[in-house]
Enzyme design. Structure first.
Site, PDB file in Angstrom:
ATOM      1  N   VAL A 170      63.069  -3.564  73.914  1.00  0.00           N
ATOM      2  CA  VAL A 170      63.636  -2.084  74.167  1.00  0.00           C
ATOM      3  C   VAL A 170      63.954  -1.632  74.957  1.00  0.00           C
ATOM      4  O   VAL A 170      64.397  -0.262  75.186  1.00  0.00           O
ATOM      5  CB  VAL A 170      63.473  -1.793  72.674  1.00  0.00           C
ATOM      6  CG1 VAL A 170      63.550  -2.952  71.336  1.00  0.00           C
ATOM      7  CG2 VAL A 170      61.558  -1.864  72.906  1.00  0.00           C
ATOM      8  N   CYS A 171      62.049  -2.036  76.061  1.00  0.00           N
ATOM      9  CA  CYS A 171      61.824  -0.718  77.241  1.00  0.00           C
ATOM     10  C   CYS A 171      62.992  -0.924  78.583  1.00  0.00           C
ATOM     11  O   CYS A 171      62.798  -2.231  78.846  1.00  0.00           O
ATOM     12  CB  CYS A 171      60.451  -1.094  77.682  1.00  0.00           C
ATOM     13  SG  CYS A 171      60.245   0.021  78.789  1.00  0.00           S
ATOM     14  N   PRO A 172      64.010  -0.319  79.417  1.00  0.00           N
ATOM     15  CA  PRO A 172      64.349  -0.478  80.987  1.00  0.00           C
ATOM     16  C   PRO A 172      63.776  -1.180  82.008  1.00  0.00           C
ATOM     17  O   PRO A 172      63.474  -1.528  82.098  1.00  0.00           O
ATOM     18  CB  PRO A 172      65.160   0.462  80.560  1.00  0.00           C
ATOM     19  CG  PRO A 172      64.192   1.727  79.427  1.00  0.00           C
ATOM     20  CD  PRO A 172      64.011   1.106  78.264  1.00  0.00           C
TER      21      PRO A 172
ATOM     22  N   GLN B 263      62.321  -4.570  80.919  1.00  0.00           N
ATOM     23  CA  GLN B 263      63.415  -5.120  80.985  1.00  0.00           C
ATOM     24  C   GLN B 263      63.394  -5.436  83.114  1.00  0.00           C
ATOM     25  O   GLN B 263      63.711  -6.383  82.994  1.00  0.00           O
ATOM     26  CB  GLN B 263      64.786  -4.964  80.722  1.00  0.00           C
ATOM     27  CG  GLN B 263      65.980  -5.488  81.280  1.00  0.00           C
ATOM     28  CD  GLN B 263      67.108  -4.811  80.245  1.00  0.00           C
ATOM     29  OE1 GLN B 263      67.292  -4.441  79.802  1.00  0.00           O
ATOM     30  NE2 GLN B 263      67.922  -6.170  79.820  1.00  0.00           N
TER      31      GLN B 263
END
Length: 310
Positions: A55-57, A60
């Site tokens: 969920v974390c950019p 990612q």
């Protein structure tokens, strides 16, 4: 080597633990800032492990760079669960256990590095198996080091030396006007402040759209660190950031070059394989009457992009 006991944290429990708070540790928000390639942390295959979240950019980005550079057998990786309570990031069956230390929560890695740690537990976190402690949780350094310090794919030159000043300058603007845009616009407390903040973001998106009219990626024909920093936020713009902060009347799809560019990157294996579209949230935004309407929108990321000839 002793066998790792795989542990899972209990289910998310906001009644017992409350919502996540970063703690009161003085000093920088990202305090562990070791660098790969130094005498303390040499670039040794198999030595390091990445903890990331789907969920974390920012996490990612690290997963994408690892794939772009072909480091899957050099730096291992595992995922924390998507949801947090007051304990912070944790390991649950949905994303799997911690295969390196058997921790139930990521906070245990921070406490192993700094006993009594009371600060922000973040992803990505880069762990050193050799010393049993965190190398870095400073996300900008992690992707730079993954991209430059190991003998990965030489064709993936993400941070060319001659372009580094220009990449750094653009990255600073990407951080201000894209990566942190939702927080900046969403926290506006007056109509004037809101209008100024959102127009600055829209102007930068328009600038990027124009920049990409005659080049495939931000610095020409090859993917760089700047593309990796921009793209995860573009991925979330229509489903998360814009609905939450009410930034723009236009979805990403209304910026033709930027939207085609975003699809081009998504369809690259390193980006697609490190993306879980089902993990992206679709929040509703503020209800202040002076905020523009912006509803969650899931675009077709598989649509042809026609960017190869740019």
């Amino acid at each position: 080597m002793s066998e790792i006991t795989l542990n899972y944290a209990g289910p998310v429990d906001l009644d017992t633990y409350g919502r996540y708070r970063p703690g009161g540790r003085p000093g920088p928000r990202y305090p562990f800032q070791g660098r790969i390639g130094t005498p303390e942390f040499p670039a040794e295959p198999g030595r390091y492990h990445l903890y990331v979240a789907a969920v974390c950019p920012y996490a990612q980005r690290a997963a994408i760079v690892r794939s772009l550079k072909g480091l899957e057998d050099v730096v291992s990786l595992s995922y924390v669960d998507d949801d947090r309570d007051g304990r912070g990031w944790a390991f649950r069956e949905r994303r799997g256990a911690d295969p390196v230390n058997g921790f139930a929560t990521l906070r245990e890695a921070y406490e192993a590095t700094e006993p009594g740690f009371d600060g922000h537990v973040s992803v990505p976190t880069l762990w050193d198996r050799e010393t049993g402690r965190i190398v870095s949780n400073n996300f900008p350094d992690i992707t730079i080091d993954l991209g430059t310090r190991f003998d990965g794919d030489p064709e993936a030159d993400l941070y060319p030396e001659e372009l580094r000043p220009e990449i750094d300058a653009l990255n600073a603007r990407i951080y201000e006007y894209v990566n942190t845009a939702a927080g900046r616009v969403g926290s506006a407390t007056t109509e004037a402040e809101y209008g100024e903040a959102r127009q600055a973001v829209i102007a930068f998106l328009e600038e990027l759209d124009a920049r990409l009219a005659d080049r495939r990626f931000l610095f020409g024909s090859g993917i760089t660190e700047a593309d990796v920093r921009l793209w995860p936020t573009l991925l979330r713009f229509d489903v998360s950031d814009n609905p939450a902060a009410r930034i723009s009347e236009r979805p990403l799809t209304a910026f033709p070059n930027l939207w085609a560019y975003a699809r081009d990157l998504y369809q690259h294996p390193a980006f697609r394989e490190n993306t879980d579209l089902t993990a992206l949230s679709t929040p509703t935004g503020e209800t202040d009457p002076w905020r523009i309407p912006a509803q969650p929108f899931q675009a077709d990321w598989e649509q042809s992009h026609h960017r190869a000839a740019v």
